[in-house]
Structures are given as C-alpha cells and as structure tokens.
Design a protein around this motif. Sequence first.
Motif, PDB file in Angstrom:
ATOM      1  N   VAL A 249     -41.815  56.049  37.090  1.00 54.16           N
ATOM      2  CA  VAL A 249     -41.087  55.920  38.347  1.00 54.16           C
ATOM      3  C   VAL A 249     -40.959  57.295  38.993  1.00 54.16           C
ATOM      4  N   ASP A 250     -40.686  57.284  40.307  1.00 56.58           N
ATOM      5  CA  ASP A 250     -40.457  58.536  41.007  1.00 56.58           C
ATOM      6  C   ASP A 250     -39.159  59.164  40.511  1.00 56.58           C
ATOM      7  N   GLY A 251     -39.144  60.466  40.487  1.00 58.27           N
ATOM      8  CA  GLY A 251     -37.968  61.177  39.999  1.00 58.27           C
ATOM      9  C   GLY A 251     -38.379  62.502  39.404  1.00 58.27           C
ATOM     10  N   THR A 252     -37.477  63.129  38.699  1.00 64.90           N
ATOM     11  CA  THR A 252     -37.775  64.410  38.076  1.00 64.90           C
ATOM     12  C   THR A 252     -38.805  64.216  36.971  1.00 64.90           C
ATOM     13  N   PRO A 253     -39.955  64.888  37.054  1.00 65.91           N
ATOM     14  CA  PRO A 253     -40.968  64.712  36.010  1.00 65.91           C
ATOM     15  C   PRO A 253     -40.419  65.034  34.628  1.00 65.91           C
ATOM     16  N   ARG A 254     -40.928  64.327  33.644  1.00 62.75           N
ATOM     17  CA  ARG A 254     -40.465  64.546  32.276  1.00 62.75           C
ATOM     18  C   ARG A 254     -40.896  65.911  31.765  1.00 62.75           C
ATOM     19  N   PHE A 255     -42.111  66.348  32.142  1.00 62.30           N
ATOM     20  CA  PHE A 255     -42.633  67.628  31.695  1.00 62.30           C
ATOM     21  C   PHE A 255     -42.751  68.574  32.887  1.00 62.30           C
ATOM     22  N   SER A 256     -42.625  69.856  32.609  1.00 55.55           N
ATOM     23  CA  SER A 256     -42.888  70.883  33.608  1.00 55.55           C
ATOM     24  C   SER A 256     -43.379  72.130  32.886  1.00 55.55           C
ATOM     25  N   TYR A 257     -44.081  72.979  33.604  1.00 62.09           N
ATOM     26  CA  TYR A 257     -44.580  74.221  33.011  1.00 62.09           C
ATOM     27  C   TYR A 257     -43.425  75.210  32.836  1.00 62.09           C
ATOM     28  N   PRO A 258     -43.464  76.014  31.787  1.00 63.73           N
ATOM     29  CA  PRO A 258     -44.502  76.108  30.756  1.00 63.73           C
ATOM     30  C   PRO A 258     -44.405  74.957  29.737  1.00 63.73           C
ATOM     31  N   LEU A 259     -45.564  74.537  29.237  1.00 63.74           N
ATOM     32  CA  LEU A 259     -45.658  73.448  28.278  1.00 63.74           C
ATOM     33  C   LEU A 259     -46.041  74.019  26.915  1.00 63.74           C
ATOM     34  N   THR A 260     -45.275  73.672  25.906  1.00 66.49           N
ATOM     35  CA  THR A 260     -45.620  74.069  24.540  1.00 66.49           C
ATOM     36  C   THR A 260     -45.568  72.834  23.647  1.00 66.49           C
ATOM     37  N   GLY A 261     -46.092  72.985  22.457  1.00 70.18           N
ATOM     38  CA  GLY A 261     -46.024  71.891  21.495  1.00 70.18           C
ATOM     39  C   GLY A 261     -47.175  70.905  21.573  1.00 70.18           C
ATOM     40  N   TRP A 262     -48.146  71.159  22.438  1.00 69.96           N
ATOM     41  CA  TRP A 262     -49.296  70.263  22.526  1.00 69.96           C
ATOM     42  C   TRP A 262     -50.256  70.538  21.378  1.00 69.96           C
ATOM     43  N   GLY A 263     -51.176  69.613  21.174  1.00 66.82           N
ATOM     44  CA  GLY A 263     -52.080  69.688  20.030  1.00 66.82           C
ATOM     45  C   GLY A 263     -51.614  68.723  18.971  1.00 66.82           C
ATOM     46  N   TYR A 264     -52.520  67.881  18.465  1.00 67.18           N
ATOM     47  CA  TYR A 264     -52.048  66.864  17.519  1.00 67.18           C
ATOM     48  C   TYR A 264     -53.035  66.558  16.415  1.00 67.18           C
ATOM     49  N   GLN A 265     -53.735  67.588  15.969  1.00 66.38           N
ATOM     50  CA  GLN A 265     -54.653  67.357  14.846  1.00 66.38           C
ATOM     51  C   GLN A 265     -54.846  68.684  14.114  1.00 66.38           C
ATOM     52  N   GLU A 266     -53.950  68.915  13.146  1.00 68.19           N
ATOM     53  CA  GLU A 266     -53.898  70.208  12.484  1.00 68.19           C
ATOM     54  C   GLU A 266     -54.135  70.101  10.972  1.00 68.19           C
ATOM     55  N   VAL A 267     -54.520  71.236  10.399  1.00 67.86           N
ATOM     56  CA  VAL A 267     -54.690  71.376   8.950  1.00 67.86           C
ATOM     57  C   VAL A 267     -54.059  72.698   8.547  1.00 67.86           C
ATOM     58  N   GLY A 268     -53.314  72.686   7.445  1.00 66.83           N
ATOM     59  CA  GLY A 268     -52.719  73.939   7.008  1.00 66.83           C
ATOM     60  C   GLY A 268     -52.264  73.899   5.569  1.00 66.83           C
ATOM     61  N   GLU A 269     -51.733  75.023   5.124  1.00 70.94           N
ATOM     62  CA  GLU A 269     -51.284  75.199   3.743  1.00 70.94           C
ATOM     63  C   GLU A 269     -49.760  75.218   3.683  1.00 70.94           C
ATOM     64  N   VAL A 270     -49.221  74.436   2.780  1.00 72.95           N
ATOM     65  CA  VAL A 270     -47.784  74.481   2.543  1.00 72.95           C
ATOM     66  C   VAL A 270     -47.445  75.830   1.899  1.00 72.95           C
ATOM     67  N   VAL A 271     -46.515  76.554   2.505  1.00 72.88           N
ATOM     68  CA  VAL A 271     -46.163  77.876   1.979  1.00 72.88           C
ATOM     69  C   VAL A 271     -44.718  77.930   1.480  1.00 72.88           C
ATOM     70  N   GLU A 272     -43.905  76.932   1.825  1.00 76.67           N
ATOM     71  CA  GLU A 272     -42.514  76.926   1.375  1.00 76.67           C
ATOM     72  C   GLU A 272     -41.994  75.496   1.467  1.00 76.67           C
ATOM     73  N   VAL A 273     -41.160  75.107   0.520  1.00 71.51           N
ATOM     74  CA  VAL A 273     -40.570  73.763   0.554  1.00 71.51           C
ATOM     75  C   VAL A 273     -39.059  73.891   0.376  1.00 71.51           C
ATOM     76  N   ALA A 274     -38.334  72.940   0.967  1.00 70.76           N
ATOM     77  CA  ALA A 274     -36.885  72.910   0.796  1.00 70.76           C
ATOM     78  C   ALA A 274     -36.534  72.567  -0.652  1.00 70.76           C
ATOM     79  N   ASP A 275     -35.326  72.929  -1.059  1.00 70.20           N
ATOM     80  CA  ASP A 275     -34.906  72.730  -2.445  1.00 70.20           C
ATOM     81  C   ASP A 275     -34.943  71.265  -2.868  1.00 70.20           C
ATOM     82  N   ASP A 276     -34.790  70.345  -1.914  1.00 72.72           N
ATOM     83  CA  ASP A 276     -34.746  68.923  -2.263  1.00 72.72           C
ATOM     84  C   ASP A 276     -36.105  68.240  -2.164  1.00 72.72           C
ATOM     85  N   VAL A 277     -37.164  69.014  -1.988  1.00 72.75           N
ATOM     86  CA  VAL A 277     -38.513  68.452  -1.848  1.00 72.75           C
ATOM     87  C   VAL A 277     -39.273  68.612  -3.160  1.00 72.75           C
TER      88      VAL A 277
END
Length: 350
Positions: A65-93
């Motif tokens: 609907v018309d109104g204040t756009p949900r997103f605006s620049y600057p945009l961060t957090g995009w990207g949705y297909q990553e690979v990495g190494e676990v380097v730290e875990v919480a005490d309850d994990v």
Amino acid sequence: MPQVVQFTAPYRVTLADAEPFPLRPGHVRVRTWYSGISAGTELTAYRGSNPYLAKTWDEARRLFVDGTPRFSYPLTGWGYQEVGEVVEVADDVAALGPGDVVFGIWGHVSEAVVPVEKVDRQRLPAGLDPVHGVFSRLGAIALNAVLGAEVHLGEDVAVFGQGVIGLLATRLTVLSGGRVLAVDAIPGRRELALGMGAAEVFAVDTPGGAASAMRDHTGGRGVDAAIELSGSHHALHEAVRSVGADGTVVAAGFYQGEASGLRLGEEFHHNRVRIVASQIGGTPSALGPRWDHARLVAVFMAAVGDGRVEVAPLVSHVVDAADVADAFARLDTDPASVLQMVLRFPGAPA
C-alpha cells in the motif's frame, strides 16, 4: 570490528564497519568465509527497484500500500546464502562447537551471531568445497519451483532462464523424472543446461518464438509444465504459450515494474493455463505441512553432497568482499559474463 555490505544509494554499495555482536544465550558466533550474491533479489536493492523501497507492506492484510516505505537507504543485512566457521558458542549450547563449518542465512557480514537452531542441522557435508555451501538458498528456491510444477515421470517441462536458479531447476527437474526443454538468450548457459541434463535447448530469439519450436518438438501438444525463472514478463508470456491446454506455468522470477509483454487474452485465456506463483516464503499448498524451507534446504544440499547436483560449474567469480562494488557493477552491466558471484571474507580457506 565486523564489516557488512551496505547499499548507501541506488548503484552505490560498499563494505562498512559494523558494531560488534554480543554473544547471547542459545547463539553461536560464526566467522563468514563465503557469501553468495543473489543476481535477482539483491540487484533490486542495488538498482532501487525493490517494491519495499517504494511502498509499505501491510503484513496483516498482505498488501503493498502507499505510505512510508518499509526500507530506505542505507540498507544493510542483505545476502542470504553464507558459509562460515563457528568460532564461539554460548555456555548453554552443546549442539555445535568451535571449528564446525555451517551454512545458512546471516547476510553479507564478516561475523554474525545466530541462533543455534538455525544452523545446528546445517553443517557442511564432509568433503564438500566450502564455496558450494552458498547454493543452499538458491537450490531451495529452485526445488520449490520444481515442486510447484508437479513434475511426473516422462513429462516435458520447459525451464525459461538458465541463470543459477534456472540451471539448478533444470537439474532437479531431470532428477524428478522430467524431460527438460531449456530456454536462454546466452549460448554458454544453454551449453550448461545440456550439462545439467536438459534434453533440448532453445534460444530466446528462435524464429517464431521458443514456444512455437517446443510445440513442433512435442508434436503440437506443447509441454506439460513450464517454470519461468528469468524474471522477464516477455519470458512469462512465452512460458504461457509453451504449455498445452490446462497446463501449468510456475512463475518463480522476481518480476519488476508493470507486466509489459504479458498478453493474457491470448494463449492464457484460450488454453485455460494455470499460473502458479512460487516464492521461497512458502512451499506449494498441495504438499501441506510435510514440506517447509528447512526440508527444501536439506534435500537440495544432500543432492549436492552425494554428487547428484554438481554446482562447481556455476561458480563464475570468487572475489574479495572489499571488491563488492565492482562485483555488483559487473552483475548490473554485464550479466552475461557472470553466473554465481561469491564474496570471500578474510580468513576463508585458500
């Protein structure tokens, strides 16, 4: 200090510093090795064409609907297909520990803190090149589209668009028993489609159109189903033309702007064609609760792990994350030269 990919304005993207993420209970800290760029969704953020930048998404009514756009620049957090190494875990994990290699969705960021339940079942299969883990999301999108097409053994299925998702859909359709007729404008991608198991390939500029050639190829009856993944309204119209009477077209591309070239008074109307939208936010309703996003990812990555789906030929570029501006510029201006563009973060295996 963590670094994150940030869109600062249309056609402007950079690698910016981010605030450190505190480790919370039930979470793990992952150092990103590789992050794949989506040549569809993320280009809409880069170009400024994403509907969220112009309109408000009414979550309750599921309407833009018309109104204040949900997103605006600057945009961060995009990207949705990553690979990495676990380097730290919480005490309850207990499910994961430092050194485990996982894949998942946490964005183009050098380091992330993610809930353990999001990645504890997404360890990289033993012996798999870590770069190949960036295909988990795109593979899920392709599989979702194939499930929507309801492919049966021996059926002819047209797959329009042989980019990364289209090529994966071609392979998954073949594994499902379908005979793929693949369409793309780029000769090299048509060759890759044959390598993925396509029975025939057609150029976009085939005289009379690819749909006409497909009807000739199938004795006039047309294909049983078509999957459109290019995001072009013209391709969607050609997909509609390609299916036989009462056929199904799965519209899985991210279409932008008005539907120029889509003429619904022609074959769509006269052949009673069913158009089904496929979007990764949900699985085909006919499958009920048996299928969800986690199952899509698990099934696809199992096929990659045991060699039924070969993704190595789809990796065209692996570039340092610091060069993200050049990576997006190339995707925008020279898409024919790119398949999967992958960002490499510091610390990734050589």
